[in-house]
Scaffold this motif. Structure first.
Motif, PDB file in Angstrom:
ATOM      1  N   ARG A 308       0.820  -1.215   0.000  1.00 12.43           N
ATOM      2  CA  ARG A 308       0.000   0.000   0.000  1.00 12.43           C
ATOM      3  C   ARG A 308       0.856   1.268   0.000  1.00 12.43           C
ATOM      4  O   ARG A 308       0.503   2.276  -0.624  1.00 12.43           O
ATOM      5  CB  ARG A 308      -0.900   0.003   1.249  1.00 12.43           C
ATOM      6  CG  ARG A 308      -1.918   1.120   1.292  1.00 12.43           C
ATOM      7  CD  ARG A 308      -3.019   0.867   0.289  1.00 12.43           C
ATOM      8  NE  ARG A 308      -4.075   1.849   0.355  1.00 12.43           N
ATOM      9  CZ  ARG A 308      -5.179   1.797  -0.378  1.00 12.43           C
ATOM     10  NH1 ARG A 308      -5.346   0.804  -1.231  1.00 12.43           N
ATOM     11  NH2 ARG A 308      -6.103   2.718  -0.275  1.00 12.43           N
ATOM     12  N   LYS A 369     -13.000  -4.409  -3.375  1.00 14.04           N
ATOM     13  CA  LYS A 369     -12.521  -5.420  -2.440  1.00 14.04           C
ATOM     14  C   LYS A 369     -11.271  -6.127  -2.945  1.00 14.04           C
ATOM     15  O   LYS A 369     -10.307  -6.317  -2.196  1.00 14.04           O
ATOM     16  CB  LYS A 369     -13.636  -6.432  -2.175  1.00 14.04           C
ATOM     17  CG  LYS A 369     -13.272  -7.488  -1.150  1.00 14.04           C
ATOM     18  CD  LYS A 369     -14.452  -8.424  -0.901  1.00 14.04           C
ATOM     19  CE  LYS A 369     -14.074  -9.501   0.122  1.00 14.04           C
ATOM     20  NZ  LYS A 369     -15.202 -10.437   0.353  1.00 14.04           N
ATOM     21  N   LYS A 370     -11.268  -6.515  -4.217  1.00 18.64           N
ATOM     22  CA  LYS A 370     -10.134  -7.290  -4.723  1.00 18.64           C
ATOM     23  C   LYS A 370      -8.856  -6.461  -4.738  1.00 18.64           C
ATOM     24  O   LYS A 370      -7.780  -6.956  -4.382  1.00 18.64           O
ATOM     25  CB  LYS A 370     -10.433  -7.816  -6.130  1.00 18.64           C
ATOM     26  CG  LYS A 370      -9.417  -8.842  -6.605  1.00 18.64           C
ATOM     27  CD  LYS A 370      -9.913  -9.639  -7.786  1.00 18.64           C
ATOM     28  CE  LYS A 370      -8.952 -10.772  -8.105  1.00 18.64           C
ATOM     29  NZ  LYS A 370      -9.429 -11.611  -9.230  1.00 18.64           N
ATOM     30  N   THR A 372      -8.140  -3.980  -2.774  1.00 21.97           N
ATOM     31  CA  THR A 372      -7.735  -3.818  -1.383  1.00 21.97           C
ATOM     32  C   THR A 372      -7.025  -5.065  -0.871  1.00 21.97           C
ATOM     33  O   THR A 372      -6.014  -4.975  -0.172  1.00 21.97           O
ATOM     34  CB  THR A 372      -8.960  -3.530  -0.481  1.00 21.97           C
ATOM     35  OG1 THR A 372      -9.588  -2.327  -0.948  1.00 21.97           O
ATOM     36  CG2 THR A 372      -8.559  -3.357   0.970  1.00 21.97           C
ATOM     37  N   GLU A 373      -7.527  -6.231  -1.253  1.00 20.76           N
ATOM     38  CA  GLU A 373      -6.887  -7.484  -0.824  1.00 20.76           C
ATOM     39  C   GLU A 373      -5.490  -7.625  -1.420  1.00 20.76           C
ATOM     40  O   GLU A 373      -4.582  -8.140  -0.779  1.00 20.76           O
ATOM     41  CB  GLU A 373      -7.750  -8.678  -1.261  1.00 20.76           C
ATOM     42  CG  GLU A 373      -9.073  -8.792  -0.489  1.00 20.76           C
ATOM     43  CD  GLU A 373      -9.961  -9.888  -1.051  1.00 20.76           C
ATOM     44  OE1 GLU A 373      -9.673 -10.379  -2.158  1.00 20.76           O
ATOM     45  OE2 GLU A 373     -10.959 -10.231  -0.386  1.00 20.76           O
ATOM     46  N   LEU A 374      -5.320  -7.157  -2.647  1.00 21.33           N
ATOM     47  CA  LEU A 374      -4.038  -7.304  -3.340  1.00 21.33           C
ATOM     48  C   LEU A 374      -2.990  -6.308  -2.842  1.00 21.33           C
ATOM     49  O   LEU A 374      -1.825  -6.650  -2.674  1.00 21.33           O
ATOM     50  CB  LEU A 374      -4.232  -7.121  -4.839  1.00 21.33           C
ATOM     51  CG  LEU A 374      -4.985  -8.243  -5.575  1.00 21.33           C
ATOM     52  CD1 LEU A 374      -5.398  -7.780  -6.968  1.00 21.33           C
ATOM     53  CD2 LEU A 374      -4.130  -9.504  -5.656  1.00 21.33           C
ATOM     54  N   GLY A 376      -3.319  -4.275  -0.018  1.00 21.81           N
ATOM     55  CA  GLY A 376      -3.302  -4.005   1.429  1.00 21.81           C
ATOM     56  C   GLY A 376      -4.060  -2.745   1.762  1.00 21.81           C
ATOM     57  O   GLY A 376      -4.380  -1.931   0.903  1.00 21.81           O
ATOM     58  N   ARG A 377      -4.377  -2.565   3.008  1.00 19.81           N
ATOM     59  CA  ARG A 377      -5.147  -1.398   3.476  1.00 19.81           C
ATOM     60  C   ARG A 377      -4.235  -0.213   3.769  1.00 19.81           C
ATOM     61  O   ARG A 377      -3.101  -0.364   4.099  1.00 19.81           O
ATOM     62  CB  ARG A 377      -5.958  -1.764   4.711  1.00 19.81           C
ATOM     63  CG  ARG A 377      -7.020  -2.809   4.401  1.00 19.81           C
ATOM     64  CD  ARG A 377      -7.937  -3.031   5.597  1.00 19.81           C
ATOM     65  NE  ARG A 377      -8.959  -4.012   5.281  1.00 19.81           N
ATOM     66  CZ  ARG A 377     -10.094  -3.740   4.648  1.00 19.81           C
ATOM     67  NH1 ARG A 377     -10.349  -2.505   4.293  1.00 19.81           N
ATOM     68  NH2 ARG A 377     -10.993  -4.686   4.378  1.00 19.81           N
TER      69      ARG A 377
END
Length: 377
Positions: A308, A369-370, A372-374, A376-377
């Protein structure tokens, strides 16, 4: 009506999707489009088809059915848990034989719909047979039919149907599992494979043929779809057949031809399919920035090093995972950077072995969502 055998939308003005030309579509103009009236006001799916430069509502009973000669716009309206705020994903879907006018209009109108919804949607480009996982979650099955808006197939009486052979196969596992149904270009015995399931639609006679080595889940899902399909034609004769049990003189075979002259069974095979590296590709993150006075497209990080903190609100970033491509626009990125995100991603993908990968365009703070998952937040 047979449309263009090959599409090369990557080499056309579709690369301008997201450019200043499309971004100049004002909300006042978007609000004059009748198709958008009332859309996005409640949770659910809405689909439109492009017909002669116009946006037409697609019948709800046909959701999941797509003509390979057409382009479509799909809007998914949803809410996050514990929130009443409406969020959106808008996809434009390109059929394998869709014309340049159709998919160009779909891209343009997708930008217009985004404007109508106050720039809240995450936008996605979807190519037939290469759809994103998110897109496939909307449907229990995807059916690809030959022809397009001018074919008028649905208005043909059952007794006048040209026979259709539909190939069924499962993609994905668990909640991501989706039954895909492709209409074969020829009703030929050479199309039948023992590891899959097929429907033969003869209008007044309908058959489900199960290959001897087809999987149980595939048979089960196909049987459910066959039941739904035949329920719409109650007077038709229906029968389920097993490859190992069907006799050579069964009426099923009367619909087939052994004439394989001018065989076009390879029409639907992408020339790059065998070289597709989407499942083995190492993710890579690029930065698009004009901080030097000119647009620079540079690699930032690869593989497990992507995180991120690589993102900067002042620029645009393109993340390629092989299976998906994301264009992320920082909130402080300037117009030139934002307007060139999609064109640069499209041009970049053309040089890879996964050129038809789905492209998702999102702004900093958008719900995806995808991504963010890849990242990171």
């Amino acid at each position: 009506m047979q449309k263009a055998k090959k599409y090369e939308w990557q080499d056309t003005n579709l690369a301008l999707f997201g450019s200043q030309t499309e971004k100049d579509v004002k909300k006042e103009a978007a609000e004059t489009e009748p198709a958008w009236k009332g859309c996005g006001q409640k949770v659910g799916l809405q689909i439109w088809r492009i017909v002669k430069f116009k946006v037409e509502h697609w019948n709800k009973e046909d959701y999941g059915d797509f003509f390979d000669g057409d382009s479509y716009i799909i809007l998914n309206t949803f809410k996050e848990e514990d929130s009443e705020e409406l969020n959106y994903d808008v996809h434009f879907w390109i059929g394998k034989h869709s014309t340049q006018d159709e998919y160009g209009t779909a891209a343009y109108k997708t930008v217009e719909l985004d404007t109508y919804l106050d720039d809240k949607p995450v936008q996605h480009r979807e190519v037939m047979n290469k759809e994103s996982d998110l897109f496939k979650t909307y449907f229990k099955r995807l059916t690809y039919m030959n022809g397009g808006a001018d074919s008028g197939f649905r208005h043909v009486k059952p007794e006048e149907y040209p026979p259709r052979l539909l190939h069924c196969h499962m993609e994905g596992k668990g909640r991501k599992a989706c039954l895909k149904i492709n209409e074969e270009r020829k009703v030929s015995k050479k199309c039948l494979r023992s590891d899959d399931v097929y429907f033969l639609d003869g209008g007044t006679k309908m058959f489900m043929w199960c290959g001897s080595s087809s999987k149980h889940d595939e048979r089960f899902k196909a049987a459910q779809e066959f039941q739904s399909m035949t329920a719409k034609r109650p007077r038709a004769v229906k029968e389920s057949l097993d490859e190992d049990e069907i006799s050579p003189d069964h009426p099923f075979w009367d619909f087939f031809t052994d004439d394989d002259d001018d065989d076009d069974s390879g029409d639907d095979v992408d020339a790059d399919e065998d070289a597709d590296d989407s499942k083995t590709f190492e993710s890579v993150l690029f930065r698009l920035s004009n901080s030097s006075g000119v647009l620079d497209f540079t690699e930032v990080s690869k593989g497990n090093n992507i995180c991120r903190s690589d993102l900067d609100s002042n620029d645009v970033f393109i993340l390629d995972t092989g299976m998906d491509c994301f264009v992320w626009a920082g909130k402080d990125a300037d117009k030139e950077e934002k307007n060139n995100g999609i064109p640069y991603a499209t041009e970049y993908l053309k040089k890879t072995l996964h050129r038809n990968a789905p492209i998702s365009s999102l702004k900093e703070g958008s719900k995806c969502k995808k991504f963010t998952e890849l990242i990171g937040r």
